[in-house]
Write a protein that holds these residues in place. Structure first.
Motif, PDB file in Angstrom:
ATOM      1  N   VAL A 109       0.848  -1.191   0.000  1.00  0.00           N
ATOM      2  CA  VAL A 109       0.000   0.000   0.000  1.00  0.00           C
ATOM      3  C   VAL A 109       0.879   1.234   0.000  1.00  0.00           C
ATOM      4  O   VAL A 109       1.818   1.346   0.799  1.00  0.00           O
ATOM      5  CB  VAL A 109      -0.940   0.013   1.214  1.00  0.00           C
ATOM      6  CG1 VAL A 109      -1.715   1.331   1.279  1.00  0.00           C
ATOM      7  CG2 VAL A 109      -1.920  -1.150   1.134  1.00  0.00           C
ATOM      8  N   SER A 110       0.591   2.171  -0.908  1.00  0.00           N
ATOM      9  CA  SER A 110       1.431   3.354  -1.069  1.00  0.00           C
ATOM     10  C   SER A 110       0.552   4.537  -1.457  1.00  0.00           C
ATOM     11  O   SER A 110      -0.652   4.553  -1.175  1.00  0.00           O
ATOM     12  CB  SER A 110       2.506   3.062  -2.129  1.00  0.00           C
ATOM     13  OG  SER A 110       3.429   4.117  -2.244  1.00  0.00           O
ATOM     14  N   CYS A 111       1.163   5.525  -2.104  1.00  0.00           N
ATOM     15  CA  CYS A 111       0.437   6.716  -2.543  1.00  0.00           C
ATOM     16  C   CYS A 111       1.122   7.267  -3.793  1.00  0.00           C
ATOM     17  O   CYS A 111       2.348   7.205  -3.908  1.00  0.00           O
ATOM     18  CB  CYS A 111       0.433   7.780  -1.440  1.00  0.00           C
ATOM     19  SG  CYS A 111      -0.507   9.268  -1.833  1.00  0.00           S
ATOM     20  N   MET A 112       0.327   7.783  -4.711  1.00  0.00           N
ATOM     21  CA  MET A 112       0.885   8.305  -5.957  1.00  0.00           C
ATOM     22  C   MET A 112       1.518   9.680  -5.755  1.00  0.00           C
ATOM     23  O   MET A 112       1.193  10.382  -4.800  1.00  0.00           O
ATOM     24  CB  MET A 112      -0.204   8.369  -7.036  1.00  0.00           C
ATOM     25  CG  MET A 112      -1.279   9.427  -6.820  1.00  0.00           C
ATOM     26  SD  MET A 112      -2.519   9.032  -5.562  1.00  0.00           S
ATOM     27  CE  MET A 112      -3.529   7.843  -6.427  1.00  0.00           C
ATOM     28  N   GLY A 113       2.433  10.040  -6.659  1.00  0.00           N
ATOM     29  CA  GLY A 113       2.922  11.412  -6.627  1.00  0.00           C
ATOM     30  C   GLY A 113       4.414  11.635  -6.738  1.00  0.00           C
ATOM     31  O   GLY A 113       4.842  12.773  -6.900  1.00  0.00           O
ATOM     32  N   ALA A 114       5.246  10.565  -6.640  1.00  0.00           N
ATOM     33  CA  ALA A 114       6.689  10.811  -6.661  1.00  0.00           C
ATOM     34  C   ALA A 114       7.493   9.739  -7.379  1.00  0.00           C
ATOM     35  O   ALA A 114       8.714   9.839  -7.432  1.00  0.00           O
ATOM     36  CB  ALA A 114       7.216  10.957  -5.228  1.00  0.00           C
ATOM     37  N   ASP A 115       6.839   8.734  -7.953  1.00  0.00           N
ATOM     38  CA  ASP A 115       7.627   7.609  -8.467  1.00  0.00           C
ATOM     39  C   ASP A 115       8.346   7.954  -9.763  1.00  0.00           C
ATOM     40  O   ASP A 115       7.955   8.854 -10.509  1.00  0.00           O
ATOM     41  CB  ASP A 115       6.739   6.376  -8.650  1.00  0.00           C
ATOM     42  CG  ASP A 115       6.053   6.336 -10.005  1.00  0.00           C
ATOM     43  OD1 ASP A 115       6.590   5.663 -10.898  1.00  0.00           O
ATOM     44  OD2 ASP A 115       4.992   6.979 -10.150  1.00  0.00           O
ATOM     45  N   THR A 116       9.405   7.220 -10.021  1.00  0.00           N
ATOM     46  CA  THR A 116      10.198   7.418 -11.246  1.00  0.00           C
ATOM     47  C   THR A 116      10.233   6.155 -12.093  1.00  0.00           C
ATOM     48  O   THR A 116      11.031   6.067 -13.026  1.00  0.00           O
ATOM     49  CB  THR A 116      11.639   7.844 -10.895  1.00  0.00           C
ATOM     50  OG1 THR A 116      12.238   6.850 -10.048  1.00  0.00           O
ATOM     51  CG2 THR A 116      11.653   9.185 -10.186  1.00  0.00           C
ATOM     52  N   LEU A 117       9.359   5.188 -11.783  1.00  0.00           N
ATOM     53  CA  LEU A 117       9.277   3.962 -12.575  1.00  0.00           C
ATOM     54  C   LEU A 117       8.159   4.053 -13.603  1.00  0.00           C
ATOM     55  O   LEU A 117       8.386   3.915 -14.802  1.00  0.00           O
ATOM     56  CB  LEU A 117       9.042   2.750 -11.672  1.00  0.00           C
ATOM     57  CG  LEU A 117       8.880   1.414 -12.396  1.00  0.00           C
ATOM     58  CD1 LEU A 117      10.192   1.009 -13.050  1.00  0.00           C
ATOM     59  CD2 LEU A 117       8.389   0.329 -11.449  1.00  0.00           C
ATOM     60  N   THR A 118       6.946   4.309 -13.154  1.00  0.00           N
ATOM     61  CA  THR A 118       5.813   4.415 -14.072  1.00  0.00           C
ATOM     62  C   THR A 118       5.601   5.850 -14.532  1.00  0.00           C
ATOM     63  O   THR A 118       4.768   6.114 -15.407  1.00  0.00           O
ATOM     64  CB  THR A 118       4.517   3.917 -13.407  1.00  0.00           C
ATOM     65  OG1 THR A 118       4.145   4.796 -12.339  1.00  0.00           O
ATOM     66  CG2 THR A 118       4.702   2.520 -12.849  1.00  0.00           C
ATOM     67  N   ALA A 119       6.310   6.779 -13.915  1.00  0.00           N
ATOM     68  CA  ALA A 119       6.233   8.193 -14.273  1.00  0.00           C
ATOM     69  C   ALA A 119       7.627   8.800 -14.156  1.00  0.00           C
ATOM     70  O   ALA A 119       8.586   8.100 -13.806  1.00  0.00           O
ATOM     71  CB  ALA A 119       5.243   8.930 -13.371  1.00  0.00           C
ATOM     72  N   SER A 120       7.730  10.092 -14.448  1.00  0.00           N
ATOM     73  CA  SER A 120       9.038  10.758 -14.402  1.00  0.00           C
ATOM     74  C   SER A 120       8.992  11.970 -13.486  1.00  0.00           C
ATOM     75  O   SER A 120       9.442  13.067 -13.847  1.00  0.00           O
ATOM     76  CB  SER A 120       9.473  11.179 -15.813  1.00  0.00           C
ATOM     77  OG  SER A 120       9.630  10.063 -16.647  1.00  0.00           O
ATOM     78  N   TYR A 121       8.437  11.783 -12.301  1.00  0.00           N
ATOM     79  CA  TYR A 121       8.409  12.883 -11.342  1.00  0.00           C
ATOM     80  C   TYR A 121       9.839  13.277 -10.973  1.00  0.00           C
ATOM     81  O   TYR A 121      10.695  12.423 -10.758  1.00  0.00           O
ATOM     82  CB  TYR A 121       7.657  12.479 -10.078  1.00  0.00           C
ATOM     83  CG  TYR A 121       6.166  12.333 -10.262  1.00  0.00           C
ATOM     84  CD1 TYR A 121       5.350  13.451 -10.432  1.00  0.00           C
ATOM     85  CD2 TYR A 121       5.573  11.074 -10.256  1.00  0.00           C
ATOM     86  CE1 TYR A 121       3.981  13.323 -10.595  1.00  0.00           C
ATOM     87  CE2 TYR A 121       4.193  10.941 -10.419  1.00  0.00           C
ATOM     88  CZ  TYR A 121       3.416  12.066 -10.591  1.00  0.00           C
ATOM     89  OH  TYR A 121       2.057  11.934 -10.753  1.00  0.00           O
ATOM     90  N   ASP A 122      10.061  14.570 -10.887  1.00  0.00           N
ATOM     91  CA  ASP A 122      11.332  15.117 -10.435  1.00  0.00           C
ATOM     92  C   ASP A 122      11.116  15.602  -9.009  1.00  0.00           C
ATOM     93  O   ASP A 122      10.276  16.472  -8.763  1.00  0.00           O
ATOM     94  CB  ASP A 122      11.731  16.280 -11.343  1.00  0.00           C
ATOM     95  CG  ASP A 122      13.081  16.884 -10.985  1.00  0.00           C
ATOM     96  OD1 ASP A 122      13.512  16.745  -9.814  1.00  0.00           O
ATOM     97  OD2 ASP A 122      13.690  17.525 -11.859  1.00  0.00           O
ATOM     98  N   LYS A 123      11.849  15.052  -8.069  1.00  0.00           N
ATOM     99  CA  LYS A 123      11.629  15.385  -6.668  1.00  0.00           C
ATOM    100  C   LYS A 123      11.808  16.875  -6.378  1.00  0.00           C
ATOM    101  O   LYS A 123      11.285  17.391  -5.392  1.00  0.00           O
ATOM    102  CB  LYS A 123      12.561  14.571  -5.763  1.00  0.00           C
ATOM    103  CG  LYS A 123      14.012  14.999  -5.787  1.00  0.00           C
ATOM    104  CD  LYS A 123      14.834  14.193  -4.811  1.00  0.00           C
ATOM    105  CE  LYS A 123      16.281  14.680  -4.757  1.00  0.00           C
ATOM    106  NZ  LYS A 123      16.393  16.056  -4.236  1.00  0.00           N
ATOM    107  N   ASP A 124      12.537  17.562  -7.258  1.00  0.00           N
ATOM    108  CA  ASP A 124      12.791  18.988  -7.054  1.00  0.00           C
ATOM    109  C   ASP A 124      11.716  19.880  -7.667  1.00  0.00           C
ATOM    110  O   ASP A 124      11.826  21.103  -7.595  1.00  0.00           O
ATOM    111  CB  ASP A 124      14.154  19.366  -7.648  1.00  0.00           C
ATOM    112  CG  ASP A 124      15.302  18.678  -6.928  1.00  0.00           C
ATOM    113  OD1 ASP A 124      15.235  18.576  -5.686  1.00  0.00           O
ATOM    114  OD2 ASP A 124      16.245  18.238  -7.609  1.00  0.00           O
ATOM    115  N   GLU A 125      10.678  19.270  -8.250  1.00  0.00           N
ATOM    116  CA  GLU A 125       9.645  20.059  -8.920  1.00  0.00           C
ATOM    117  C   GLU A 125       8.274  19.832  -8.300  1.00  0.00           C
ATOM    118  O   GLU A 125       7.574  18.868  -8.610  1.00  0.00           O
ATOM    119  CB  GLU A 125       9.614  19.728 -10.418  1.00  0.00           C
ATOM    120  CG  GLU A 125      10.834  20.213 -11.172  1.00  0.00           C
ATOM    121  CD  GLU A 125      10.679  20.097 -12.668  1.00  0.00           C
ATOM    122  OE1 GLU A 125       9.542  19.876 -13.147  1.00  0.00           O
ATOM    123  OE2 GLU A 125      11.699  20.217 -13.371  1.00  0.00           O
TER     124      GLU A 125
END
Length: 327
Positions: A109-125
């Motif tokens: 169980v987790s939450c969306m918004g920061a992953d870099t596997l299925t998406a390319s979220y940049d932690k600095d943005e």
């Protein structure tokens, strides 16, 4: 999906939590598994057995010496952990990784918004504030997923929206005595999710197994975005009295609960969690549970969402629960 074996053993961590106990009840009802529930407190063992657990084992995520007995002969792990225990979860992932020949499936169980596997979220943005990072709690959720993935385990992740009732638990005294609650969300709308639905999705993924769900990541949301004013209306209908929502200043919220949680709540005000995902329907064949339905109907353990509202809560006003892990 485990041919030539007796019923596979599923280890349910955080078993007494609002999701874990429903997972136990659903897996037990399926009669497909031997359900092993974990418990930090021996006093909870009998209740966990009433939910359907076939056995209850002592387990402490912060004490590695409790892990071996809990994991004995386990093939499937339902993984959930309290936010402040992230580092202990990361260590537990290494233990699971050392048992790759044994562990056939992990549902996290987790939450969306920061992953870099299925998406390319940049932690600095940050999505709405220039110069800011993605909230640390969202980064932590991704780290919790990533640790399992890096161990080479067959992983399914349920990325849930913010839980129904989580917003209100810290205001129960005000709700009961004066008929109001406060938080900084204002008129922002979010598709809050029922913990009952997360448990149902987890049970489906476990029952259908890694062949269907390994390396799959599902966003689990509610069926419609709601504002705090709408939440107040629903709660008032159920309680049979007027419930007022009072907007709160974000600075006061941060003073009450600390900067890490306040940063997460900023994402509940900027539209990030507004959308409704189809993944729950695709897994179960029906719509997610609405807030009113959650409050007024009983889940697999016989409790309604209104019952759950009055149960325990990690977050306390005046206490920064994330202070030690926010580093």
């Amino acid at each position: 999906f485990f041919f030539g074996m007796s019923k596979p053993i599923v280890l349910v961590t955080s078993a007494s939590g609002r999701i874990g106990r429903d997972v136990i009840a659903r897996l037990a009802a399926s009669q497909q598994f031997h359900v092993r529930a974990t418990s930090f407190s021996p006093a909870k063992a009998e209740q966990l057995k009433k939910y359907g657990a076939h056995e209850v084992v002592s387990f402490d995520l912060t004490s590695a010496d409790t892990w071996a007995e809990a994991l004995k002969d386990v093939q499937v792990v339902y993984s959930a952990s309290l936010d402040p225990l992230l580092n202990h979860h990361l260590n537990f992932c290494k233990e699971l990784g050392s048992r790759k020949d044994q562990i056939k499936h992990v549902v996290r169980v987790s939450c969306m918004g920061a992953d870099t596997l299925t998406a390319s979220y940049d932690k600095d943005e940050h999505v709405s504030r220039p110069g800011a990072e993605i909230p640390l709690m969202l980064q932590h959720y991704w780290w919790g997923e990533e640790a399992l993935i890096k161990e080479g385990l067959p992983v399914t992740v349920l990325r849930a929206n913010f839980f129904m009732n989580h917003l209100l638990k810290t205001d129960l005294e005000n709700i009961d005595k004066e008929g109001w609650f406060a938080n900084p969300l204002g008129s922002a709308k979010n598709s809050f999710v029922s913990t009952r639905d997360i448990a149902e999705a987890a049970a489906v993924c476990i029952a259908e197994g890694p062949k269907a769900h390994a390396n799959k990541f599902y966003d689990i949301t509610g069926p419609a975005p709601q504002s705090m004013y709408q939440i107040a209306d629903d709660l008032g209908k159920v309680l049979g009295k007027k419930i007022e929502y009072r907007p709160q200043d974000m600075a006061q919220f941060e003073a009450d609960f600390g900067p890490t949680r306040a940063a997460f709540f900023e994402y509940l005000t900027n539209g990030f969690y507004t959308r409704c995902a189809p993944d729950f329907y695709n897994l179960t064949g029906h719509k997610p549970t609405s807030y009113y339905e959650y409050l007024t109907t009983k889940g697999p353990t016989g409790e309604s969402g209104l019952d759950e509202l009055y149960q325990g809560n990690l977050w306390k006003k005046g206490v920064d629960a994330m202070k030690d892990v926010a580093k």
